[in-house]
Design a protein around this motif. Structure first.
Motif, PDB file in Angstrom:
ATOM      1  N   LYS A 120      -9.284 -21.396 -16.232  1.00 34.24           N
ATOM      2  CA  LYS A 120      -9.345 -22.336 -17.348  1.00 34.24           C
ATOM      3  C   LYS A 120      -8.970 -21.651 -18.660  1.00 34.24           C
ATOM      4  O   LYS A 120      -8.258 -22.234 -19.494  1.00 34.24           O
ATOM      5  CB  LYS A 120     -10.750 -22.920 -17.445  1.00 34.24           C
ATOM      6  CG  LYS A 120     -10.881 -24.042 -18.453  1.00 34.24           C
ATOM      7  CD  LYS A 120     -12.266 -24.644 -18.414  1.00 34.24           C
ATOM      8  CE  LYS A 120     -12.401 -25.788 -19.418  1.00 34.24           C
ATOM      9  NZ  LYS A 120     -13.766 -26.372 -19.391  1.00 34.24           N
ATOM     10  N   THR A 121      -9.430 -20.444 -18.822  1.00 35.38           N
ATOM     11  CA  THR A 121      -9.091 -19.691 -20.037  1.00 35.38           C
ATOM     12  C   THR A 121      -7.598 -19.437 -20.114  1.00 35.38           C
ATOM     13  O   THR A 121      -6.970 -19.585 -21.174  1.00 35.38           O
ATOM     14  CB  THR A 121      -9.851 -18.361 -20.059  1.00 35.38           C
ATOM     15  OG1 THR A 121     -11.255 -18.611 -19.964  1.00 35.38           O
ATOM     16  CG2 THR A 121      -9.566 -17.595 -21.342  1.00 35.38           C
ATOM     17  N   LEU A 122      -6.985 -19.061 -18.981  1.00 32.21           N
ATOM     18  CA  LEU A 122      -5.545 -18.826 -18.945  1.00 32.21           C
ATOM     19  C   LEU A 122      -4.769 -20.089 -19.254  1.00 32.21           C
ATOM     20  O   LEU A 122      -3.786 -20.075 -20.006  1.00 32.21           O
ATOM     21  CB  LEU A 122      -5.153 -18.275 -17.568  1.00 32.21           C
ATOM     22  CG  LEU A 122      -3.665 -17.999 -17.347  1.00 32.21           C
ATOM     23  CD1 LEU A 122      -3.161 -16.958 -18.331  1.00 32.21           C
ATOM     24  CD2 LEU A 122      -3.427 -17.539 -15.917  1.00 32.21           C
ATOM     25  N   GLN A 123      -5.219 -21.204 -18.690  1.00 30.43           N
ATOM     26  CA  GLN A 123      -4.544 -22.470 -18.948  1.00 30.43           C
ATOM     27  C   GLN A 123      -4.645 -22.859 -20.424  1.00 30.43           C
ATOM     28  O   GLN A 123      -3.689 -23.361 -21.020  1.00 30.43           O
ATOM     29  CB  GLN A 123      -5.165 -23.561 -18.073  1.00 30.43           C
ATOM     30  CG  GLN A 123      -4.463 -24.911 -18.189  1.00 30.43           C
ATOM     31  CD  GLN A 123      -5.073 -25.952 -17.265  1.00 30.43           C
ATOM     32  OE1 GLN A 123      -6.035 -25.650 -16.543  1.00 30.43           O
ATOM     33  NE2 GLN A 123      -4.555 -27.157 -17.292  1.00 30.43           N
ATOM     34  N   THR A 124      -5.815 -22.634 -21.001  1.00 31.26           N
ATOM     35  CA  THR A 124      -5.994 -22.937 -22.423  1.00 31.26           C
ATOM     36  C   THR A 124      -5.045 -22.112 -23.284  1.00 31.26           C
ATOM     37  O   THR A 124      -4.416 -22.628 -24.218  1.00 31.26           O
ATOM     38  CB  THR A 124      -7.448 -22.654 -22.832  1.00 31.26           C
ATOM     39  OG1 THR A 124      -8.332 -23.451 -22.035  1.00 31.26           O
ATOM     40  CG2 THR A 124      -7.657 -22.983 -24.300  1.00 31.26           C
ATOM     41  N   LYS A 130       2.265 -23.177 -25.738  1.00 31.83           N
ATOM     42  CA  LYS A 130       3.265 -24.233 -25.626  1.00 31.83           C
ATOM     43  C   LYS A 130       3.246 -25.139 -26.852  1.00 31.83           C
ATOM     44  O   LYS A 130       4.298 -25.471 -27.419  1.00 31.83           O
ATOM     45  CB  LYS A 130       3.015 -25.038 -24.355  1.00 31.83           C
ATOM     46  CG  LYS A 130       4.037 -26.140 -24.117  1.00 31.83           C
ATOM     47  CD  LYS A 130       3.833 -26.766 -22.756  1.00 31.83           C
ATOM     48  CE  LYS A 130       2.515 -27.515 -22.664  1.00 31.83           C
ATOM     49  NZ  LYS A 130       2.332 -28.209 -21.390  1.00 31.83           N
ATOM     50  N   GLU A 131       2.058 -25.562 -27.281  1.00 33.53           N
ATOM     51  CA  GLU A 131       1.958 -26.437 -28.444  1.00 33.53           C
ATOM     52  C   GLU A 131       2.414 -25.719 -29.714  1.00 33.53           C
ATOM     53  O   GLU A 131       3.011 -26.330 -30.609  1.00 33.53           O
ATOM     54  CB  GLU A 131       0.506 -26.925 -28.605  1.00 33.53           C
ATOM     55  CG  GLU A 131       0.008 -27.807 -27.470  1.00 33.53           C
ATOM     56  CD  GLU A 131       0.848 -29.063 -27.310  1.00 33.53           C
ATOM     57  OE1 GLU A 131       1.321 -29.588 -28.331  1.00 33.53           O
ATOM     58  OE2 GLU A 131       1.029 -29.506 -26.164  1.00 33.53           O
TER      59      GLU A 131
END
Length: 215
Positions: A120-124, A130-131
């Motif tokens: 989850k941390t990596l995805q965040t 990206k944003e």
């Protein structure tokens, strides 16, 4: 009453042991002092017997003196051992505290690892990256658009200024030439003269435009 049934901690036990060791050291020191006092008395007795010529008594007292000195040396050895035990106890207490601190730290790290999801941390982090890239691209596009708008406006304004300047200068040249032309009262110019005047005026206009960089 509650203090009587209170469970002793490691620090409490070590303090009690240190008190006992200090008491043992004091007792050993008292015994050594007594042995040294007795040693001096035996030495005096041996000297006294030697003066009287009593060899048998001197031998007996000498044996006692040897045993007493051995016992005194033993007190030194025991005292060193007690000091060593006290030092080892302090070292063990320090090591136990360090182990306790490491255990608490390990528990804290385990709790943090349980709460934190690596995926989850990596995805965040990836979403943030990206944003952030999207925002930078949008900002760049807006800046480019604004630059184009302002550049076009500046170019148009600059072009209009050049045209106005050319027209003003052409007007001045034409006026100058018209002032030199013969008036109607003196007679109309011939067709050939009119043609020549028109040709000169066109060439002058082209020269002025070229001089100002306008093709």
């Amino acid at each position: 009453m509650a203090s009587l049934f209170k469970k002793k901690t490691v620090d409490d036990i070590i303090k009690e042991q240190n008190r006992e060791l200090r008491g043992t050291q004091r007792a050993i020191s008292r015994d050594r002092a007594a042995l040294e006092k007795q040693e001096k008395q035996l030495e005096l007795e041996i000297k006294k017997m030697a003066k009287t010529g009593n060899k048998e008594a001197c031998k007996v007292l000498a044996k006692q003196l040897v045993q007493l000195r051995k016992q005194k040396n033993r007190t030194y050895a025991v005292s060193s051992k007690v000091t060593s035990m006290s030092t080892q106890t302090k070292v063990m207490n320090s090591q136990m505290k360090m182990a306790g601190a490491m255990s608490a730290t390990a528990k804290t790290m385990q709790a943090v690892n349980k709460k934190m999801d690596p995926q989850k941390t990596l995805q965040t982090m990836q979403n943030f990256q990206k944003e952030n890239m999207k925002m930078e691209m949008t900002e760049e596009m807006i800046n480019d658009t604004l630059d184009d708008i302002f550049d076009a406006s500046d170019e148009e304004e600059e072009s209009q200024d050049i045209v106005n300047q050319v027209l003003d200068e052409i007007g001045i040249e034409i006026s100058g030439k018209m002032a030199k032309a013969p008036s109607a009262a003196r007679g109309l110019p011939s067709a050939s003269a009119s043609t020549t005047t028109t040709t000169i005026s066109d060439e002058e206009i082209e020269r002025q435009l070229k001089a100002l960089g306008v093709d």
